[in-house]
Scaffold this motif. Structure first.
Motif, PDB file in Angstrom:
ATOM      1  N   HIS A  96       0.792 -96.438 -13.378  1.00  0.00           N
ATOM      2  CA  HIS A  96       0.249 -95.391 -14.254  1.00  0.00           C
ATOM      3  C   HIS A  96      -0.487 -94.127 -13.356  1.00  0.00           C
ATOM      4  O   HIS A  96      -0.019 -93.648 -12.995  1.00  0.00           O
ATOM      5  CB  HIS A  96      -1.478 -95.904 -14.805  1.00  0.00           C
ATOM      6  CG  HIS A  96      -1.561 -94.540 -16.327  1.00  0.00           C
ATOM      7  ND1 HIS A  96      -0.281 -93.786 -16.278  1.00  0.00           N
ATOM      8  CD2 HIS A  96      -2.672 -94.023 -16.255  1.00  0.00           C
ATOM      9  CE1 HIS A  96      -1.348 -93.142 -17.237  1.00  0.00           C
ATOM     10  NE2 HIS A  96      -2.525 -93.092 -17.208  1.00  0.00           N
TER      11      HIS A  96
ATOM     12  N   LYS B  81      -1.265-102.676 -22.937  1.00  0.00           N
ATOM     13  CA  LYS B  81      -1.018-101.598 -22.264  1.00  0.00           C
ATOM     14  C   LYS B  81      -2.361-100.843 -21.536  1.00  0.00           C
ATOM     15  O   LYS B  81      -2.457-100.368 -20.422  1.00  0.00           O
ATOM     16  CB  LYS B  81       0.177-100.064 -23.420  1.00  0.00           C
ATOM     17  CG  LYS B  81      -0.638 -99.167 -22.876  1.00  0.00           C
ATOM     18  CD  LYS B  81       0.213 -97.814 -23.433  1.00  0.00           C
ATOM     19  CE  LYS B  81      -0.563 -98.024 -24.965  1.00  0.00           C
ATOM     20  NZ  LYS B  81      -1.678 -96.971 -25.167  1.00  0.00           N
TER      21      LYS B  81
ATOM     22  N   ASN C 225       2.032 -95.029 -20.965  1.00  0.00           N
ATOM     23  CA  ASN C 225       2.500 -93.204 -22.193  1.00  0.00           C
ATOM     24  C   ASN C 225       3.387 -92.863 -22.070  1.00  0.00           C
ATOM     25  O   ASN C 225       3.800 -92.495 -23.440  1.00  0.00           O
ATOM     26  CB  ASN C 225       0.886 -92.906 -21.365  1.00  0.00           C
ATOM     27  CG  ASN C 225       1.708 -92.391 -19.830  1.00  0.00           C
ATOM     28  OD1 ASN C 225       0.979 -93.297 -19.259  1.00  0.00           O
ATOM     29  ND2 ASN C 225       1.065 -90.915 -19.664  1.00  0.00           N
ATOM     30  N   HIS C 226       3.955 -93.099 -20.613  1.00  0.00           N
ATOM     31  CA  HIS C 226       5.455 -92.084 -21.110  1.00  0.00           C
ATOM     32  C   HIS C 226       6.869 -93.072 -22.192  1.00  0.00           C
ATOM     33  O   HIS C 226       7.632 -92.146 -22.500  1.00  0.00           O
ATOM     34  CB  HIS C 226       6.088 -92.078 -19.501  1.00  0.00           C
ATOM     35  CG  HIS C 226       5.577 -91.151 -18.614  1.00  0.00           C
ATOM     36  ND1 HIS C 226       6.513 -89.795 -18.373  1.00  0.00           N
ATOM     37  CD2 HIS C 226       4.322 -90.865 -18.248  1.00  0.00           C
ATOM     38  CE1 HIS C 226       5.750 -89.082 -17.522  1.00  0.00           C
ATOM     39  NE2 HIS C 226       4.585 -90.194 -17.703  1.00  0.00           N
TER      40      HIS C 226
ATOM     41  N   TYR D   9      -2.942 -99.417 -18.339  1.00  0.00           N
ATOM     42  CA  TYR D   9      -4.253 -98.425 -16.970  1.00  0.00           C
ATOM     43  C   TYR D   9      -5.209 -99.613 -16.338  1.00  0.00           C
ATOM     44  O   TYR D   9      -5.379-100.550 -16.665  1.00  0.00           O
ATOM     45  CB  TYR D   9      -4.747 -97.338 -18.712  1.00  0.00           C
ATOM     46  CG  TYR D   9      -3.614 -96.824 -19.426  1.00  0.00           C
ATOM     47  CD1 TYR D   9      -4.356 -95.384 -18.875  1.00  0.00           C
ATOM     48  CD2 TYR D   9      -2.827 -96.917 -20.149  1.00  0.00           C
ATOM     49  CE1 TYR D   9      -4.152 -94.727 -20.269  1.00  0.00           C
ATOM     50  CE2 TYR D   9      -2.371 -96.017 -20.458  1.00  0.00           C
ATOM     51  CZ  TYR D   9      -2.644 -94.737 -21.053  1.00  0.00           C
ATOM     52  OH  TYR D   9      -2.302 -93.867 -21.862  1.00  0.00           O
TER      53      TYR D   9
ATOM     54  N   TYR E 287       5.683 -93.475 -24.585  1.00  0.00           N
ATOM     55  CA  TYR E 287       5.603 -92.853 -25.807  1.00  0.00           C
ATOM     56  C   TYR E 287       6.094 -91.819 -26.569  1.00  0.00           C
ATOM     57  O   TYR E 287       5.870 -91.321 -27.479  1.00  0.00           O
ATOM     58  CB  TYR E 287       3.695 -93.393 -26.078  1.00  0.00           C
ATOM     59  CG  TYR E 287       3.388 -94.722 -26.422  1.00  0.00           C
ATOM     60  CD1 TYR E 287       3.478 -95.217 -27.833  1.00  0.00           C
ATOM     61  CD2 TYR E 287       3.461 -95.791 -25.281  1.00  0.00           C
ATOM     62  CE1 TYR E 287       3.185 -96.672 -28.347  1.00  0.00           C
ATOM     63  CE2 TYR E 287       3.287 -97.035 -26.033  1.00  0.00           C
ATOM     64  CZ  TYR E 287       3.265 -97.537 -27.773  1.00  0.00           C
ATOM     65  OH  TYR E 287       2.641 -98.532 -27.598  1.00  0.00           O
ATOM     66  N   GLU E 288       6.147 -91.190 -25.547  1.00  0.00           N
ATOM     67  CA  GLU E 288       6.383 -89.218 -25.466  1.00  0.00           C
ATOM     68  C   GLU E 288       7.354 -88.906 -26.505  1.00  0.00           C
ATOM     69  O   GLU E 288       6.652 -88.206 -27.339  1.00  0.00           O
ATOM     70  CB  GLU E 288       6.788 -88.708 -23.919  1.00  0.00           C
ATOM     71  CG  GLU E 288       7.233 -87.820 -24.353  1.00  0.00           C
ATOM     72  CD  GLU E 288       5.885 -87.148 -24.360  1.00  0.00           C
ATOM     73  OE1 GLU E 288       6.489 -85.790 -24.606  1.00  0.00           O
ATOM     74  OE2 GLU E 288       4.752 -87.045 -23.839  1.00  0.00           O
TER      75      GLU E 288
ATOM     76  N   ASP F 210       5.659 -97.014 -18.053  1.00  0.00           N
ATOM     77  CA  ASP F 210       6.587 -96.321 -18.042  1.00  0.00           C
ATOM     78  C   ASP F 210       7.632 -96.712 -17.223  1.00  0.00           C
ATOM     79  O   ASP F 210       8.000 -96.379 -15.873  1.00  0.00           O
ATOM     80  CB  ASP F 210       5.365 -95.877 -16.989  1.00  0.00           C
ATOM     81  CG  ASP F 210       4.278 -94.722 -17.257  1.00  0.00           C
ATOM     82  OD1 ASP F 210       4.349 -94.361 -18.589  1.00  0.00           O
ATOM     83  OD2 ASP F 210       4.061 -93.525 -16.965  1.00  0.00           O
TER      84      ASP F 210
ATOM     85  N   PHE G  83      -5.644 -98.633 -22.292  1.00  0.00           N
ATOM     86  CA  PHE G  83      -5.549 -97.185 -22.208  1.00  0.00           C
ATOM     87  C   PHE G  83      -7.386 -96.016 -21.628  1.00  0.00           C
ATOM     88  O   PHE G  83      -7.730 -97.245 -20.972  1.00  0.00           O
ATOM     89  CB  PHE G  83      -6.622 -96.860 -23.982  1.00  0.00           C
ATOM     90  CG  PHE G  83      -6.233 -95.517 -24.956  1.00  0.00           C
ATOM     91  CD1 PHE G  83      -4.912 -94.763 -24.791  1.00  0.00           C
ATOM     92  CD2 PHE G  83      -7.433 -94.114 -25.155  1.00  0.00           C
ATOM     93  CE1 PHE G  83      -4.351 -93.970 -25.447  1.00  0.00           C
ATOM     94  CE2 PHE G  83      -7.297 -93.941 -26.400  1.00  0.00           C
ATOM     95  CZ  PHE G  83      -5.683 -92.670 -25.982  1.00  0.00           C
TER      96      PHE G  83
END
Length: 253
Positions: free
Chosen positions: A217, A127, A88-89, A178, A91-92, A58, A129
């Motif tokens: 995360h 990353k 995850n951010h 994660y 990939y937004e 992130d 998941f």
């Protein structure tokens, strides 16, 4: 297995130590396009306090190339090696390849299932998941969408295993976004635990001699825990209270 210790803060940034490597670890920077927050001074401080900086994903708020460019500009004030994974951010907005290119061009060792050795410490990173923890871990059953989610979790775990197999150093740090254990997400609503990490990551970690694990995360999680096999795990999201009293943790390997 190398011993890992946290360092308490003082009025001034801690001094670098001889022999062991002092690693600053921080996640969830969420750099925004409007440039409201700058990390220049913090990166300069970290350069005096640590030998290596690890960023646990992130890095950007919405995965926009402009956000990555702002972060890359701030990174110029960091004079020590930087290792990172995405979150995850990042990939937004669907521009992840551009974001990765910008981050790498800034000199960052971006790990996506690879390992790198710096100053005698091996870093293996993915990353990671979602998927849940322990007996509540999601299984591959039912609708294709559920099976696809579990398959993604398994794929990230396999990539982590491949990265750990590349590590040759006696000192190894796993870098994730994660969480691999539920202990370091305690503080978050229990209803969202399955979306904060997966025990599959811890199962893989415990098959290797790992000195420390860092992730982010879970902004309202808990700083410290251990895998079932005893590997120390640290939630280093910038929002988490740490022994340093700063947004970053200091770990000595």
């Amino acid at each position: 297995m190398a011993k890992t210790t946290t360092e308490d803060s003082a009025a001034q940034p801690p001094q670098k130590s001889n022999g062991k490597q002092k690693i600053a670890a921080m996640g969830d920077l969420h750099v925004k396009e409007n440039g409201g927050s700058s990390y220049k001074e913090l990166f300069a401080e970290i350069s005096q306090a640590a030998d290596i900086l690890v960023l646990t994903g992130d890095l950007t708020d919405l995965g926009k190339p402009k956000e990555a460019e702002l972060l890359a500009a701030d990174m110029r004030s960091c004079s020590i090696p930087i290792v990172a994974v995405l979150g995850n951010h990042d990939y937004e907005c669907g521009h992840v390849e551009e974001v990765k290119s910008i981050i790498k061009d800034a000199g960052v060792q971006l790990l996506e299932g690879q390992a790198v050795e710096i100053n005698g410490v091996g870093f293996a990173g993915v990353k990671g998941f979602a998927g849940g923890f322990g007996r509540y871990m999601l299984g591959s059953f039912g609708e294709p969408a559920i099976k696809a989610m579990v398959a993604e979790s398994v794929e990230e775990t396999m990539r982590l295993e491949n990265a750990l197999r590349q590590v040759r150093s006696e000192r190894a740090m796993v870098v994730l976004h994660y969480a691999p254990i539920p202990e370091t997400v305690v503080g978050e609503p229990q209803e969202i635990y399955p979306f904060l990490g997966s025990s599959r990551l811890a199962e893989t970690i415990d098959r290797f001699p790992v000195s420390a694990v860092v992730h982010g995360h879970a902004h309202r999680g808990t700083y410290e825990g251990k895998t079932p096999g005893g590997a120390p795990v640290y939630n280093v999201a910038s929002h988490i209270e740490k022994p340093t009293g700063r947004p970053y943790a200091l770990l000595e390997l």
